[in-house]
Write an enzyme that holds these catalytic residues in place. Sequence first.
Site, PDB file in Angstrom:
ATOM      1  N   ARG A 197       1.721  -3.950  12.341  1.00 62.81           N
ATOM      2  CA  ARG A 197       1.065  -4.342  13.584  1.00 62.81           C
ATOM      3  C   ARG A 197       1.583  -5.710  14.000  1.00 62.81           C
ATOM      4  O   ARG A 197       1.681  -6.623  13.174  1.00 62.81           O
ATOM      5  CB  ARG A 197      -0.458  -4.416  13.404  1.00 62.81           C
ATOM      6  N   HIS A 208       7.641   1.019  19.095  1.00 59.16           N
ATOM      7  CA  HIS A 208       6.572   1.588  18.265  1.00 59.16           C
ATOM      8  C   HIS A 208       6.829   3.075  17.974  1.00 59.16           C
ATOM      9  O   HIS A 208       6.061   3.946  18.410  1.00 59.16           O
ATOM     10  CB  HIS A 208       5.198   1.404  18.929  1.00 59.16           C
ATOM     11  N   GLU A 221       1.338  -5.451  22.667  1.00 55.63           N
ATOM     12  CA  GLU A 221       1.954  -4.192  23.071  1.00 55.63           C
ATOM     13  C   GLU A 221       1.310  -3.600  24.318  1.00 55.63           C
ATOM     14  O   GLU A 221       0.074  -3.628  24.412  1.00 55.63           O
ATOM     15  CB  GLU A 221       1.783  -3.185  21.906  1.00 55.63           C
ATOM     16  N   GLY A 223       0.871  -1.188   0.000  1.00 54.86           N
ATOM     17  CA  GLY A 223       0.000   0.000   0.000  1.00 54.86           C
ATOM     18  C   GLY A 223       0.898   1.225   0.000  1.00 54.86           C
ATOM     19  O   GLY A 223       1.992   1.200  -0.562  1.00 54.86           O
ATOM     20  N   ARG A 224       0.431   2.287   0.660  1.00 50.08           N
ATOM     21  CA  ARG A 224       1.213   3.533   0.688  1.00 50.08           C
ATOM     22  C   ARG A 224       2.621   3.326   1.268  1.00 50.08           C
ATOM     23  O   ARG A 224       3.607   3.714   0.671  1.00 50.08           O
ATOM     24  CB  ARG A 224       0.504   4.565   1.577  1.00 50.08           C
ATOM     25  N   ILE A 225       2.664   2.707   2.469  1.00 51.43           N
ATOM     26  CA  ILE A 225       3.965   2.572   3.144  1.00 51.43           C
ATOM     27  C   ILE A 225       4.829   1.547   2.410  1.00 51.43           C
ATOM     28  O   ILE A 225       6.028   1.760   2.206  1.00 51.43           O
ATOM     29  CB  ILE A 225       3.763   2.198   4.635  1.00 51.43           C
ATOM     30  N   ARG A 249      -3.728  -8.782  -1.954  1.00 50.49           N
ATOM     31  CA  ARG A 249      -4.870  -9.565  -2.453  1.00 50.49           C
ATOM     32  C   ARG A 249      -4.945  -9.464  -3.978  1.00 50.49           C
ATOM     33  O   ARG A 249      -5.254 -10.399  -4.669  1.00 50.49           O
ATOM     34  CB  ARG A 249      -6.171  -9.088  -1.809  1.00 50.49           C
ATOM     35  N   THR A 304       6.850  -3.061  10.835  1.00 53.91           N
ATOM     36  CA  THR A 304       6.524  -1.721  11.338  1.00 53.91           C
ATOM     37  C   THR A 304       5.022  -1.483  11.211  1.00 53.91           C
ATOM     38  O   THR A 304       4.571  -0.337  11.275  1.00 53.91           O
ATOM     39  CB  THR A 304       7.280  -0.626  10.551  1.00 53.91           C
TER      40      THR A 304
HETATM   41  C1  8YV Z   1       1.014   5.981  15.381  1.00 51.30           C
HETATM   42  C2  8YV Z   1       0.513   3.893  14.016  1.00 51.30           C
HETATM   43  O1  8YV Z   1       2.098   6.466  16.084  1.00 51.30           O
HETATM   44  O2  8YV Z   1      -0.809   5.483  12.884  1.00 51.30           O
HETATM   45  C3  8YV Z   1      -0.646   4.329  13.197  1.00 51.30           C
HETATM   46  O3  8YV Z   1      -1.452   3.456  12.864  1.00 51.30           O
HETATM   47  O4  8YV Z   1       0.724   2.762  14.183  1.00 51.30           O
HETATM   48  C4  8YV Z   1       1.495   4.759  14.682  1.00 51.30           C
HETATM   49  O5  8YV Z   1       2.593   4.913  13.855  1.00 51.30           O
HETATM   50  C5  8YV Z   1      -0.109   5.718  16.344  1.00 51.30           C
HETATM   51  O6  8YV Z   1      -1.149   4.963  15.792  1.00 51.30           O
HETATM   52  C6  8YV Z   1      -0.718   6.976  16.876  1.00 51.30           C
HETATM   53  O7  8YV Z   1      -2.031   6.757  17.357  1.00 51.30           O
END
Ligand code: 8YV
Length: 328
Positions: free
Chosen positions: A243, A290, A272, A159-161, A181, A241
């Site tokens: 979940r 995180h 977490e 996706g974006r990341i 998918r 990076t």
């Molecule tokens: C954020 C993240 O720092 O945006 C997300 O989904 O996992 C993190 O990088 C965090 O969610 C802030 O609420």
Amino acid sequence: MAARKPKVVVTRKLPAPVEARLSALFDAVLNPDDHPMSPAELSLALADADVLAPTITDRLDAAALESAGPNLKLIANFGAGVDHIDVVAANKLGITVTNTPGVLTEDTADMTLALILAASRRLVEGANIMQSGAFAGWTPTWMLGRRLRGAKLGIVGLGRIGHALARRARAFGMEIHYHNRKPVSPRIQEELEATYWDSLDQMLARMDIISVNCPHTPATYHLLSARRLRLLQKHAIIVNTARGEVIDEAAMADMLAAGELGGAGLDVYEHEPVVNPKLLRLPNVVLLPHMSSATIEGRIDMGEKVMINIQTFLDGHRPPDRVIPSMM
Ligand code: 8YV
């Protein structure tokens, strides 16, 4: 009499410029000591607010959402991931959910590449040796890592990341592979010279590095299960990076401890902030708390997005970052 300003409850401390602007625009209830809200506090906030601005540290499942009062019409999440919110249950209660995509893409991709480098080239191990004073001089066969140029990077979730990571990885000479998918557009695939794998199993068995970049949804929970982790090559490195829940963390820790995987670079964890204790003891594992999206610029941009979503919604328009359950 002036109209009442909408009550916006912000569950965690945000950067000062964001809080100042929130307070100017709304009747903002802030959390100056930044304590994580207890379920009871969250329930009061839901009952009382017009808008709730939560973060990943707030569990807003269907049971919690039952506390929502009649005024609550918007949950404007500060963060891209919304796996801590039951979006379907919220929508059923007539509550719109928004998030903050896009503004943390580049920062997260930077840190993903940093973890790839750190795990492949033993960066933290080397730094620890220096800091402990144990460096006794260079030898030709000591501290050997793995070369990135030519390495096969398998991105789980382009996706974006994932895309931003792929662009960086290309600059380091890595070969880009991905599992989604569906394949991305031919234009993006061509730009990245990326290979699409319909079968995740097939891709895993052939990669040197795996990066998890998909959201956590019921469909991606333990996507990297114990069975799939066993498909990886013995030297493979796993980076996450996204979940923690996407990987079976206990199975991964066991395999890393047994030398059945090359290493790992992790910024997120299945339970977490608790981390599997086995991971803490392994030299071939780089752990971060995180922090992949943690830049001051990113946090201010996230705050801006939260405010734009709230204001647009209150003005009676569709907020730009509405999360629709089918998107997840
Ligand atoms: C954020 C993240 O720092 O945006 C997300 O989904 O996992 C993190 O990088 C965090 O969610 C802030 O609420």
